[in-house]
Motif scaffolding. Structure first.
Motif, PDB file in Angstrom:
ATOM      1  N   ASP A   1       0.863  -1.181   0.000  1.00 30.51           N
ATOM      2  CA  ASP A   1       0.000   0.000   0.000  1.00 30.51           C
ATOM      3  C   ASP A   1       0.900   1.232   0.000  1.00 30.51           C
ATOM      4  O   ASP A   1       1.319   1.726   1.047  1.00 30.51           O
ATOM      5  N   ASN A   2       1.206   1.720  -1.206  1.00 32.28           N
ATOM      6  CA  ASN A   2       2.123   2.853  -1.318  1.00 32.28           C
ATOM      7  C   ASN A   2       1.414   4.116  -1.767  1.00 32.28           C
ATOM      8  O   ASN A   2       2.022   5.029  -2.294  1.00 32.28           O
ATOM      9  N   SER A   3       0.110   4.160  -1.630  1.00 31.95           N
ATOM     10  CA  SER A   3      -0.630   5.342  -2.018  1.00 31.95           C
ATOM     11  C   SER A   3      -1.844   5.497  -1.133  1.00 31.95           C
ATOM     12  O   SER A   3      -2.200   4.589  -0.369  1.00 31.95           O
ATOM     13  N   ALA A   4      -2.486   6.636  -1.272  1.00 33.15           N
ATOM     14  CA  ALA A   4      -3.656   6.922  -0.433  1.00 33.15           C
ATOM     15  C   ALA A   4      -4.924   6.333  -1.013  1.00 33.15           C
ATOM     16  O   ALA A   4      -5.967   6.374  -0.356  1.00 33.15           O
ATOM     17  N   ILE A   5      -4.851   5.813  -2.243  1.00 31.29           N
ATOM     18  CA  ILE A   5      -6.054   5.268  -2.871  1.00 31.29           C
ATOM     19  C   ILE A   5      -6.239   3.825  -2.439  1.00 31.29           C
ATOM     20  O   ILE A   5      -5.379   3.224  -1.772  1.00 31.29           O
ATOM     21  N   ASP A   6      -7.392   3.260  -2.838  1.00 27.38           N
ATOM     22  CA  ASP A   6      -7.731   1.910  -2.390  1.00 27.38           C
ATOM     23  C   ASP A   6      -6.959   0.839  -3.131  1.00 27.38           C
ATOM     24  O   ASP A   6      -6.838  -0.281  -2.648  1.00 27.38           O
ATOM     25  N   PHE A   7      -6.451   1.160  -4.339  1.00 29.13           N
ATOM     26  CA  PHE A   7      -5.771   0.157  -5.158  1.00 29.13           C
ATOM     27  C   PHE A   7      -4.253   0.346  -5.075  1.00 29.13           C
ATOM     28  O   PHE A   7      -3.752   1.472  -4.990  1.00 29.13           O
ATOM     29  N   SER A   8      -3.543  -0.758  -5.106  1.00 26.92           N
ATOM     30  CA  SER A   8      -2.084  -0.729  -5.225  1.00 26.92           C
ATOM     31  C   SER A   8      -1.684  -1.856  -6.171  1.00 26.92           C
ATOM     32  O   SER A   8      -2.318  -2.922  -6.179  1.00 26.92           O
ATOM     33  N   PHE A   9      -0.647  -1.575  -6.961  1.00 19.68           N
ATOM     34  CA  PHE A   9      -0.195  -2.525  -7.977  1.00 19.68           C
ATOM     35  C   PHE A   9       1.283  -2.830  -7.751  1.00 19.68           C
ATOM     36  O   PHE A   9       2.035  -2.036  -7.151  1.00 19.68           O
ATOM     37  N   GLY A  10       1.693  -3.975  -8.235  1.00 25.87           N
ATOM     38  CA  GLY A  10       3.092  -4.340  -8.117  1.00 25.87           C
ATOM     39  C   GLY A  10       3.419  -5.543  -8.967  1.00 25.87           C
ATOM     40  O   GLY A  10       2.534  -6.215  -9.520  1.00 25.87           O
ATOM     41  N   ASP A  11       4.706  -5.850  -9.075  1.00 27.87           N
ATOM     42  CA  ASP A  11       5.206  -7.018  -9.798  1.00 27.87           C
ATOM     43  C   ASP A  11       5.761  -8.000  -8.790  1.00 27.87           C
ATOM     44  O   ASP A  11       6.380  -7.612  -7.780  1.00 27.87           O
ATOM     45  N   ALA A  12       5.563  -9.255  -9.053  1.00 27.24           N
ATOM     46  CA  ALA A  12       6.032 -10.277  -8.122  1.00 27.24           C
ATOM     47  C   ALA A  12       6.368 -11.535  -8.899  1.00 27.24           C
ATOM     48  O   ALA A  12       5.949 -11.723 -10.057  1.00 27.24           O
ATOM     49  N   THR A  13       7.164 -12.390  -8.274  1.00 26.62           N
ATOM     50  CA  THR A  13       7.487 -13.706  -8.827  1.00 26.62           C
ATOM     51  C   THR A  13       6.938 -14.751  -7.871  1.00 26.62           C
ATOM     52  O   THR A  13       7.295 -14.784  -6.686  1.00 26.62           O
ATOM     53  N   TYR A  14       6.047 -15.571  -8.393  1.00 29.86           N
ATOM     54  CA  TYR A  14       5.379 -16.550  -7.553  1.00 29.86           C
ATOM     55  C   TYR A  14       5.418 -17.889  -8.279  1.00 29.86           C
ATOM     56  O   TYR A  14       4.953 -18.016  -9.419  1.00 29.86           O
ATOM     57  N   LYS A  15       5.979 -18.886  -7.574  1.00 26.41           N
ATOM     58  CA  LYS A  15       6.123 -20.223  -8.148  1.00 26.41           C
ATOM     59  C   LYS A  15       6.818 -20.169  -9.509  1.00 26.41           C
ATOM     60  O   LYS A  15       6.365 -20.745 -10.501  1.00 26.41           O
ATOM     61  N   GLN A  16       7.916 -19.389  -9.527  1.00 27.68           N
ATOM     62  CA  GLN A  16       8.786 -19.244 -10.710  1.00 27.68           C
ATOM     63  C   GLN A  16       8.041 -18.667 -11.910  1.00 27.68           C
ATOM     64  O   GLN A  16       8.410 -18.887 -13.054  1.00 27.68           O
ATOM     65  N   GLN A  17       7.010 -17.888 -11.655  1.00 25.33           N
ATOM     66  CA  GLN A  17       6.260 -17.224 -12.701  1.00 25.33           C
ATOM     67  C   GLN A  17       6.187 -15.731 -12.385  1.00 25.33           C
ATOM     68  O   GLN A  17       5.989 -15.345 -11.230  1.00 25.33           O
TER      69      GLN A  17
END
Length: 484
Positions: A134-150
């Motif tokens: 949660d890096n903003s004051a709005i309800d939505f936050s987005f990001g990139d991640a690697t999960y199960k080598q994907q």
């Protein structure tokens, strides 16, 4: 000019592709993120609190969370549907949530979701799916991640259900994004590359059209006679090149005036030299007739020979200066009959050849050239004079003219010692003379021949004699100068 244009255009192409990539990819990613956020909102809209106070999803819309290819699908948590309240088989979404299928039919990406509480407990979905910070004051936050080598793009939606704060996290693989970006970059690269080729084509066309007057000027200069020093016309010349042509015209006028001044000086100098030399020779002859002393006669004879050599050298220097291409105008060029020229020179040099018992003959075939008559006469005189000086008594000299392969030629062949190949270039230099000739040569004869041949665009060659020893001096005129 094309080389100078190509490098900046290539750099501009690279910058344009980069700018277009940034311009179009950012909105594209935003569109994908909005679609992902809409999925999170759709999932949150189907959250409800059961009679037992537990949060759950509507059974008809969602089944267990999806799994990535090659992994075991996690079983649905018991608190979603209850131990005895499993959804019927036809209610379970095999390829993703029903909302996801409706938004993106036939999608090539895998989809995961997770509903969790603020303290990190998972209500339903894939428990290992990371939550976007949660890096903003709005309800939505987005990001990139690697999960199960994907590689995944995740979106977290923070909301409340009946006063209960929850976090809805959805994630999808980035296959569609990567494919879309690649297609977009390909289209941008092809479009900008085609534009670059079109710009280069237009530049080439414009340069070709713009250079036509300059090319015509170049052709006019190329086909000019070397002795033509008239100013170039300014009418068809572009304004950008006109100062250059004006400077060139100024140079031509300066060279023409200098050449004319040189010719006037040489003419006057020749008259001034001939008069005292003639008087000196006359006085030596009178002095020789008035004395009977043999020693005195010998000295007078040597002095007489020195005066003759001085007069010959002065005449040679004058002939060399007058043989310069700038010394004669195009109006001096006329049709010259080579066989008639050989006859005139043979008559003039016959007495000298007879005095040395040399057989002077001619083999002539009809040939015409465009040239300056007195210069060609001087050329042939010097060739015959050189042959007489280096041919021993009892030898032979043959003058030839004719056509060979459409080109007219003049030849003087002697039976002398010949000229070694190593010296055939040096003998053309001014004031260079071989050991032959009895020390009478000034070293200017062949230099004059070379200069006259150059002024007529002819080629002067020193070859071996056709028979026996000796040298064969050949002057070949260009085919366009021959008139059959």
């Amino acid at each position: 000019m094309l080389v100078y244009l190509l490098l900046p255009l290539v750099l501009l192409l690279v910058a344009s592709v980069w700018a277009d990539h940034k311009t179009f990819v950012t909105p594209l990613y935003d569109a994908f993120d909005r679609a992902l956020s809409h999925t999170a909102v759709a999932i949150a809209a189907h959250l409800e609190r059961g009679q037992d106070g537990q949060l759950r999803l509507e059974k008809q819309e969602f089944g267990p969370p999806l799994h990535l290819p090659g992994t075991e699908p996690p079983p649905p948590p018991d608190d979603v549907f209850g131990d005895h309240d499993k959804p019927p088989e036809h209610f379970v979404a095999r390829n993703g949530p029903a909302v996801w299928r409706r938004l993106f039919p036939g999608a090539r990406d895998s989809f995961l979701y997770r509903i969790s509480l603020p303290d990190g407990r998972t209500v339903v979905g894939d428990e290992g799916l990371p939550i976007a910070q949660d890096n903003s004051a709005i309800d939505f936050s987005f990001g990139d991640a690697t999960y199960k080598q994907q590689a995944l793009r995740i979106a977290s939606y923070r909301t409340q259900v009946d006063g209960q704060p929850v976090i809805v996290t959805v994630g999808e693989t980035v296959n569609r994004r990567t494919h879309a970006v690649r297609r977009l970059d390909t289209i941008i690269g092809l479009s900008d590359g085609i534009q670059l080729l079109l710009v280069l084509g237009l530049c080439l066309f414009g340069i070709t059209v713009a250079l036509r007057p300059i090319n015509r000027l170049r052709e006019r200069i190329t086909h000019r006679q070397p002795q033509s020093l008239q100013p170039l016309p300014l009418e068809p010349v572009p304004s950008e090149v006109r100062p250059l042509v004006q400077s060139l015209n100024t140079l031509l006028v300066t060279v023409r005036d200098a050449a004319q001044a040189q010719q006037h000086f040489l003419t006057n100098a020749a008259h001034q030299l001939r008069t005292p030399l003639t008087g000196l020779k006359a006085q030596l002859e009178v002095l020789a007739s008035e004395t009977n002393d043999e020693a005195q006669q010998e000295r007078i004879a040597r002095l007489h020979g020195s005066v003759d050599r001085l007069a010959h050298t002065a005449n040679q220097l004058l002939a060399l200066a007058r043989a310069e291409p700038s010394a004669h105008s195009p109006g001096d060029f006329t049709d010259v009959q080579l066989e008639a020229l050989i006859g005139t020179v043979a008559d003039a040099m016959l007495d000298r050849a007879i005095a040395r018992e040399i057989d002077l003959g001619a083999e002539c075939a009809p040939a015409h050239v465009r040239g300056v008559h007195w210069l060609l006469h001087e050329l042939l005189i010097n060739l015959v004079d050189n042959a007489i000086r280096h041919t021993p008594e009892g030898g032979r000299i043959t003058l030839r003219c004719g056509l060979h392969g459409g080109a007219a030629y003049l030849e003087v062949e002697d039976s002398g010692p010949g000229i070694p190949p190593a010296e055939r270039e040096r003998v053309r230099e001014r004031f260079y003379s071989t050991t032959g000739g009895g020390g009478q040569s000034s070293g200017l004869g062949l230099a004059i021949v070379e200069e006259i041949a150059r002024g007529h665009h002819a080629r002067f060659q020193i070859l071996d004699a056709l028979e026996g020893t000796g040298a064969r001096m050949q002057v070949t005129f260009p085919p366009k100068a021959a008139q059959e």
